[in-house]
Design a protein around this motif. Sequence first.
Motif, PDB file in Angstrom:
ATOM      1  N   TYR A 186       1.414  -1.506   0.344  1.00 45.95           N
ATOM      2  CA  TYR A 186       0.097  -0.144   0.320  1.00 45.95           C
ATOM      3  C   TYR A 186       0.873   1.056  -0.407  1.00 45.95           C
ATOM      4  O   TYR A 186       1.529   1.997  -0.741  1.00 45.95           O
ATOM      5  CB  TYR A 186      -0.800   0.089   1.381  1.00 45.95           C
ATOM      6  N   LYS A 187       1.667   1.062   1.131  1.00 40.11           N
ATOM      7  CA  LYS A 187       2.213   2.712   1.054  1.00 40.11           C
ATOM      8  C   LYS A 187       3.214   2.824  -0.066  1.00 40.11           C
ATOM      9  O   LYS A 187       3.763   3.783  -0.502  1.00 40.11           O
ATOM     10  CB  LYS A 187       3.341   2.506   2.390  1.00 40.11           C
ATOM     11  N   GLU A 188       4.407   1.499  -0.513  1.00 42.52           N
ATOM     12  CA  GLU A 188       5.296   2.002  -1.962  1.00 42.52           C
ATOM     13  C   GLU A 188       4.275   2.381  -2.960  1.00 42.52           C
ATOM     14  O   GLU A 188       4.868   3.097  -3.809  1.00 42.52           O
ATOM     15  CB  GLU A 188       5.737   0.619  -1.581  1.00 42.52           C
ATOM     16  N   GLN A 215       2.972   6.408  -2.072  1.00 40.26           N
ATOM     17  CA  GLN A 215       4.318   6.597  -2.848  1.00 40.26           C
ATOM     18  C   GLN A 215       4.954   7.162  -4.066  1.00 40.26           C
ATOM     19  O   GLN A 215       5.173   7.957  -5.083  1.00 40.26           O
ATOM     20  CB  GLN A 215       5.094   6.182  -2.024  1.00 40.26           C
ATOM     21  N   GLU A 270       5.153  12.257   2.190  1.00 39.79           N
ATOM     22  CA  GLU A 270       4.855  11.393   3.050  1.00 39.79           C
ATOM     23  C   GLU A 270       3.829  11.937   3.315  1.00 39.79           C
ATOM     24  O   GLU A 270       2.729  11.717   3.834  1.00 39.79           O
ATOM     25  CB  GLU A 270       6.019  11.376   3.679  1.00 39.79           C
ATOM     26  N   ASP A 325      -1.682   9.256   1.726  1.00 39.65           N
ATOM     27  CA  ASP A 325      -2.478   8.347   2.081  1.00 39.65           C
ATOM     28  C   ASP A 325      -3.953   9.240   1.814  1.00 39.65           C
ATOM     29  O   ASP A 325      -4.910   8.666   1.880  1.00 39.65           O
ATOM     30  CB  ASP A 325      -2.108   8.787   4.032  1.00 39.65           C
TER      31      ASP A 325
END
Length: 219
Positions: A49-51, A54, A68, A72
């Motif tokens: 998710y985060k990767e 980003q 950053e 989200d």
Amino acid sequence: MYKACIFDLDGTLLNTLHTIAHYSNKALEHFGFEKLPLEKYQVLCRLSYKEYYQTLLKFGGCPEDRTEELFDQVGRFDHQAYLKDALYLTKPYEGIKEILEKLAEKDIILAVLTNKPDHVAQEVIAATFPDTFDLCVGQLPDKPAKPDPNALLRVVDLLGLQKDECIYVGDTDVDIKTANGAGVFCIAAAWGYQPIEMLEKNEPDVIIHRPEEVLTYYR
């Protein structure tokens, strides 16, 4: 004898690439960034998710010092739009439904492990394969994501099985690394999003080209 077959979702069970690209491009546009071509999503679909968000923002032209702050927000916007019509442009790969039926007839336990956020994965699986899977596990904030082998070992544990009783089927290097790290027999699906050269380089136990080839390992 193998008792369970655990599948990746995107690129393995379902061709979701156009769907993912459609909604993520809408999210990029909403936040003032550039839409991406479809081939970029073949790279992105491997990621957690985060990767994913980003990298999506980076590809879309977001300044590095803002990723950053924004990843989200972009993720939430994307998921809210996605869930309004999660099946838009999505379809199972040819032969997938038939192979799931045949595995179920053999009393093989069927499960899904995906890096797609859990609430999205649950919606998509319920809509496309109702009453088919014994377990669906998507990504949760406090649980490991692929390629961490503990993501797969957790599913094996939830099924009440041993790792040598399970097969994992996936279409990316991330799936192969996950299975190999967990010590679970790995089938790489060549019909998915990644080139076969990537699959070969990561050394799955076997590469198959059609879903029905899965049955070979349950005779």
